[in-house]
Design a protein around this motif. Structure first.
Motif, PDB file in Angstrom:
ATOM      1  N   ARG A 119       0.862  -1.195   0.000  1.00 39.90           N
ATOM      2  CA  ARG A 119       0.000   0.000   0.000  1.00 39.90           C
ATOM      3  C   ARG A 119       0.890   1.234   0.000  1.00 39.90           C
ATOM      4  O   ARG A 119       1.140   1.819   1.048  1.00 39.90           O
ATOM      5  CB  ARG A 119      -0.901  -0.012   1.230  1.00 39.90           C
ATOM      6  CG  ARG A 119      -1.902  -1.134   1.197  1.00 39.90           C
ATOM      7  CD  ARG A 119      -2.764  -1.065   2.423  1.00 39.90           C
ATOM      8  NE  ARG A 119      -2.485  -2.288   3.200  1.00 39.90           N
ATOM      9  CZ  ARG A 119      -2.744  -2.439   4.467  1.00 39.90           C
ATOM     10  NH1 ARG A 119      -3.261  -1.475   5.148  1.00 39.90           N
ATOM     11  NH2 ARG A 119      -2.491  -3.568   5.069  1.00 39.90           N
ATOM     12  N   PRO A 120       1.388   1.629  -1.151  1.00 33.79           N
ATOM     13  CA  PRO A 120       2.392   2.702  -1.192  1.00 33.79           C
ATOM     14  C   PRO A 120       1.921   4.052  -0.665  1.00 33.79           C
ATOM     15  O   PRO A 120       2.720   4.824  -0.171  1.00 33.79           O
ATOM     16  CB  PRO A 120       2.762   2.803  -2.676  1.00 33.79           C
ATOM     17  CG  PRO A 120       1.793   1.979  -3.418  1.00 33.79           C
ATOM     18  CD  PRO A 120       1.072   1.097  -2.461  1.00 33.79           C
ATOM     19  N   GLY A 121       0.663   4.373  -0.698  1.00 31.39           N
ATOM     20  CA  GLY A 121       0.199   5.680  -0.248  1.00 31.39           C
ATOM     21  C   GLY A 121      -0.080   5.773   1.230  1.00 31.39           C
ATOM     22  O   GLY A 121      -0.434   6.838   1.727  1.00 31.39           O
ATOM     23  N   ILE A 122       0.105   4.685   1.963  1.00 29.85           N
ATOM     24  CA  ILE A 122      -0.284   4.667   3.378  1.00 29.85           C
ATOM     25  C   ILE A 122       0.603   5.558   4.254  1.00 29.85           C
ATOM     26  O   ILE A 122       0.170   6.034   5.288  1.00 29.85           O
ATOM     27  CB  ILE A 122      -0.333   3.227   3.913  1.00 29.85           C
ATOM     28  CG1 ILE A 122      -1.205   3.185   5.149  1.00 29.85           C
ATOM     29  CG2 ILE A 122       1.049   2.692   4.196  1.00 29.85           C
ATOM     30  CD1 ILE A 122      -1.689   1.813   5.507  1.00 29.85           C
ATOM     31  N   MET A 123       1.815   5.813   3.825  1.00 24.07           N
ATOM     32  CA  MET A 123       2.734   6.625   4.620  1.00 24.07           C
ATOM     33  C   MET A 123       2.795   8.080   4.146  1.00 24.07           C
ATOM     34  O   MET A 123       3.560   8.862   4.673  1.00 24.07           O
ATOM     35  CB  MET A 123       4.144   6.035   4.562  1.00 24.07           C
ATOM     36  CG  MET A 123       4.215   4.620   5.068  1.00 24.07           C
ATOM     37  SD  MET A 123       3.779   4.513   6.774  1.00 24.07           S
ATOM     38  CE  MET A 123       5.239   3.822   7.445  1.00 24.07           C
ATOM     39  N   ARG A 124       1.964   8.446   3.189  1.00 22.32           N
ATOM     40  CA  ARG A 124       1.967   9.801   2.650  1.00 22.32           C
ATOM     41  C   ARG A 124       1.199  10.735   3.581  1.00 22.32           C
ATOM     42  O   ARG A 124       0.181  10.366   4.134  1.00 22.32           O
ATOM     43  CB  ARG A 124       1.315   9.784   1.276  1.00 22.32           C
ATOM     44  CG  ARG A 124       1.644  10.993   0.459  1.00 22.32           C
ATOM     45  CD  ARG A 124       1.223  10.842  -0.999  1.00 22.32           C
ATOM     46  NE  ARG A 124       1.932   9.718  -1.604  1.00 22.32           N
ATOM     47  CZ  ARG A 124       1.326   8.784  -2.331  1.00 22.32           C
ATOM     48  NH1 ARG A 124       0.033   8.829  -2.547  1.00 22.32           N
ATOM     49  NH2 ARG A 124       2.022   7.800  -2.851  1.00 22.32           N
ATOM     50  N   THR A 125       1.717  11.945   3.742  1.00 25.34           N
ATOM     51  CA  THR A 125       1.053  12.945   4.578  1.00 25.34           C
ATOM     52  C   THR A 125       1.076  14.294   3.865  1.00 25.34           C
ATOM     53  O   THR A 125       1.981  14.578   3.082  1.00 25.34           O
ATOM     54  CB  THR A 125       1.721  13.069   5.958  1.00 25.34           C
ATOM     55  OG1 THR A 125       1.011  14.030   6.723  1.00 25.34           O
ATOM     56  CG2 THR A 125       3.174  13.450   5.868  1.00 25.34           C
ATOM     57  N   ARG A 126       0.069  15.113   4.134  1.00 26.65           N
ATOM     58  CA  ARG A 126       0.022  16.450   3.546  1.00 26.65           C
ATOM     59  C   ARG A 126       0.720  17.473   4.441  1.00 26.65           C
ATOM     60  O   ARG A 126       1.033  18.562   4.011  1.00 26.65           O
ATOM     61  CB  ARG A 126      -1.424  16.869   3.307  1.00 26.65           C
ATOM     62  CG  ARG A 126      -2.007  16.170   2.097  1.00 26.65           C
ATOM     63  CD  ARG A 126      -3.387  16.677   1.808  1.00 26.65           C
ATOM     64  NE  ARG A 126      -4.314  15.761   2.476  1.00 26.65           N
ATOM     65  CZ  ARG A 126      -5.566  16.032   2.751  1.00 26.65           C
ATOM     66  NH1 ARG A 126      -6.063  17.187   2.460  1.00 26.65           N
ATOM     67  NH2 ARG A 126      -6.327  15.147   3.338  1.00 26.65           N
ATOM     68  N   ARG A 127       0.915  17.142   5.714  1.00 24.45           N
ATOM     69  CA  ARG A 127       1.535  18.081   6.667  1.00 24.45           C
ATOM     70  C   ARG A 127       2.716  17.409   7.350  1.00 24.45           C
ATOM     71  O   ARG A 127       2.648  17.029   8.515  1.00 24.45           O
ATOM     72  CB  ARG A 127       0.516  18.503   7.710  1.00 24.45           C
ATOM     73  CG  ARG A 127      -0.627  19.268   7.129  1.00 24.45           C
ATOM     74  CD  ARG A 127      -1.545  19.688   8.233  1.00 24.45           C
ATOM     75  NE  ARG A 127      -2.678  20.404   7.724  1.00 24.45           N
ATOM     76  CZ  ARG A 127      -3.668  20.802   8.460  1.00 24.45           C
ATOM     77  NH1 ARG A 127      -3.670  20.545   9.750  1.00 24.45           N
ATOM     78  NH2 ARG A 127      -4.673  21.454   7.934  1.00 24.45           N
ATOM     79  N   LEU A 128       3.806  17.290   6.613  1.00 30.47           N
ATOM     80  CA  LEU A 128       4.990  16.610   7.139  1.00 30.47           C
ATOM     81  C   LEU A 128       5.532  17.308   8.376  1.00 30.47           C
ATOM     82  O   LEU A 128       5.904  16.656   9.349  1.00 30.47           O
ATOM     83  CB  LEU A 128       6.066  16.511   6.060  1.00 30.47           C
ATOM     84  CG  LEU A 128       7.344  15.780   6.462  1.00 30.47           C
ATOM     85  CD1 LEU A 128       7.026  14.341   6.844  1.00 30.47           C
ATOM     86  CD2 LEU A 128       8.357  15.830   5.346  1.00 30.47           C
ATOM     87  N   TRP A 129       5.565  18.633   8.377  1.00 27.84           N
ATOM     88  CA  TRP A 129       6.106  19.369   9.529  1.00 27.84           C
ATOM     89  C   TRP A 129       5.294  19.089  10.780  1.00 27.84           C
ATOM     90  O   TRP A 129       5.841  18.991  11.873  1.00 27.84           O
ATOM     91  CB  TRP A 129       6.181  20.865   9.234  1.00 27.84           C
ATOM     92  CG  TRP A 129       4.833  21.508   9.106  1.00 27.84           C
ATOM     93  CD1 TRP A 129       4.087  21.627   7.969  1.00 27.84           C
ATOM     94  CD2 TRP A 129       4.059  22.085  10.153  1.00 27.84           C
ATOM     95  NE1 TRP A 129       2.896  22.239   8.241  1.00 27.84           N
ATOM     96  CE2 TRP A 129       2.843  22.542   9.585  1.00 27.84           C
ATOM     97  CE3 TRP A 129       4.255  22.261  11.518  1.00 27.84           C
ATOM     98  CZ2 TRP A 129       1.850  23.155  10.331  1.00 27.84           C
ATOM     99  CZ3 TRP A 129       3.260  22.884  12.256  1.00 27.84           C
ATOM    100  CH2 TRP A 129       2.087  23.319  11.664  1.00 27.84           C
ATOM    101  N   LEU A 130       3.969  18.961  10.642  1.00 25.98           N
ATOM    102  CA  LEU A 130       3.117  18.679  11.788  1.00 25.98           C
ATOM    103  C   LEU A 130       3.368  17.262  12.318  1.00 25.98           C
ATOM    104  O   LEU A 130       3.413  17.039  13.526  1.00 25.98           O
ATOM    105  CB  LEU A 130       1.646  18.858  11.396  1.00 25.98           C
ATOM    106  CG  LEU A 130       0.634  18.893  12.522  1.00 25.98           C
ATOM    107  CD1 LEU A 130       0.941  20.008  13.502  1.00 25.98           C
ATOM    108  CD2 LEU A 130      -0.765  19.061  11.949  1.00 25.98           C
ATOM    109  N   GLN A 131       3.571  16.313  11.417  1.00 28.28           N
ATOM    110  CA  GLN A 131       3.885  14.946  11.819  1.00 28.28           C
ATOM    111  C   GLN A 131       5.242  14.890  12.530  1.00 28.28           C
ATOM    112  O   GLN A 131       5.406  14.171  13.518  1.00 28.28           O
ATOM    113  CB  GLN A 131       3.886  14.004  10.605  1.00 28.28           C
ATOM    114  CG  GLN A 131       2.531  13.780  10.000  1.00 28.28           C
ATOM    115  CD  GLN A 131       1.619  13.000  10.921  1.00 28.28           C
ATOM    116  OE1 GLN A 131       2.050  12.187  11.728  1.00 28.28           O
ATOM    117  NE2 GLN A 131       0.324  13.255  10.807  1.00 28.28           N
ATOM    118  N   CYS A 132       6.206  15.641  12.023  1.00 23.47           N
ATOM    119  CA  CYS A 132       7.535  15.679  12.663  1.00 23.47           C
ATOM    120  C   CYS A 132       7.462  16.320  14.047  1.00 23.47           C
ATOM    121  O   CYS A 132       8.106  15.853  14.992  1.00 23.47           O
ATOM    122  CB  CYS A 132       8.530  16.419  11.778  1.00 23.47           C
ATOM    123  SG  CYS A 132       8.940  15.526  10.273  1.00 23.47           S
ATOM    124  N   ALA A 133       6.673  17.384  14.171  1.00 30.76           N
ATOM    125  CA  ALA A 133       6.505  18.032  15.481  1.00 30.76           C
ATOM    126  C   ALA A 133       5.831  17.071  16.458  1.00 30.76           C
ATOM    127  O   ALA A 133       6.232  16.980  17.624  1.00 30.76           O
ATOM    128  CB  ALA A 133       5.690  19.310  15.336  1.00 30.76           C
TER     129      ALA A 133
END
Length: 127
Positions: free
Chosen positions: A71-85
């Protein structure tokens, strides 16, 4: 976003509630087990090593369960900075808890950790 109630029979609703209660009890038991393992590991290891082991184990387990190759799209995010925070806050919180485990009994740490939803609600009120 609230979950819409589906049209189910009373028996199905009871089964869903019991399933939810069982899953919640399992989650609480897992958190208690993680804290107990941290207390045991912190006798001979630095808390940063304990946190590293926890998140490496979680990374491998989630990687196997989610299988991003299938499932290649399962790790995609629109807000990478928020996920990192969020991830940074989680690691800092774990580091603080695992360091506190060296000095406090598990009962005190668990009691303090269960206050977190109340703190979240108080901090969310101004938003």
């Amino acid at each position: 976003m609230p979950i819409e109630p589906s049209a189910t029979s009373p028996a199905q609703a009871t089964q869903q509630r019991l399933t939810g209660i069982g899953l919640l009890l399992c989650a609480v038991a897992c958190f208690a087990s993680i804290d107990a393992c941290a207390k045991w590991l912190n006798r001979s290891m630095h808390p940063m090593q304990t946190v590293t082991l926890r998140y490496l184990g979680s990374f491998v387990l989630i990687g196997l369960l989610l299988n991003p190759r299938r499932r290649p799209g399962i790790m995609r995010t629109r807000r990478l900075w928020l996920q990192c925070a969020r991830a940074t806050c989680l690691v800092v919180m774990s580091m603080c808890i695992f360091t506190a485990v060296r000095y406090l009994p598990l009962t005190v740490i668990t009691s303090i950790a269960f206050v977190a939803p109340l703190v979240t609600a108080v901090l969310a009120a101004p938003m």
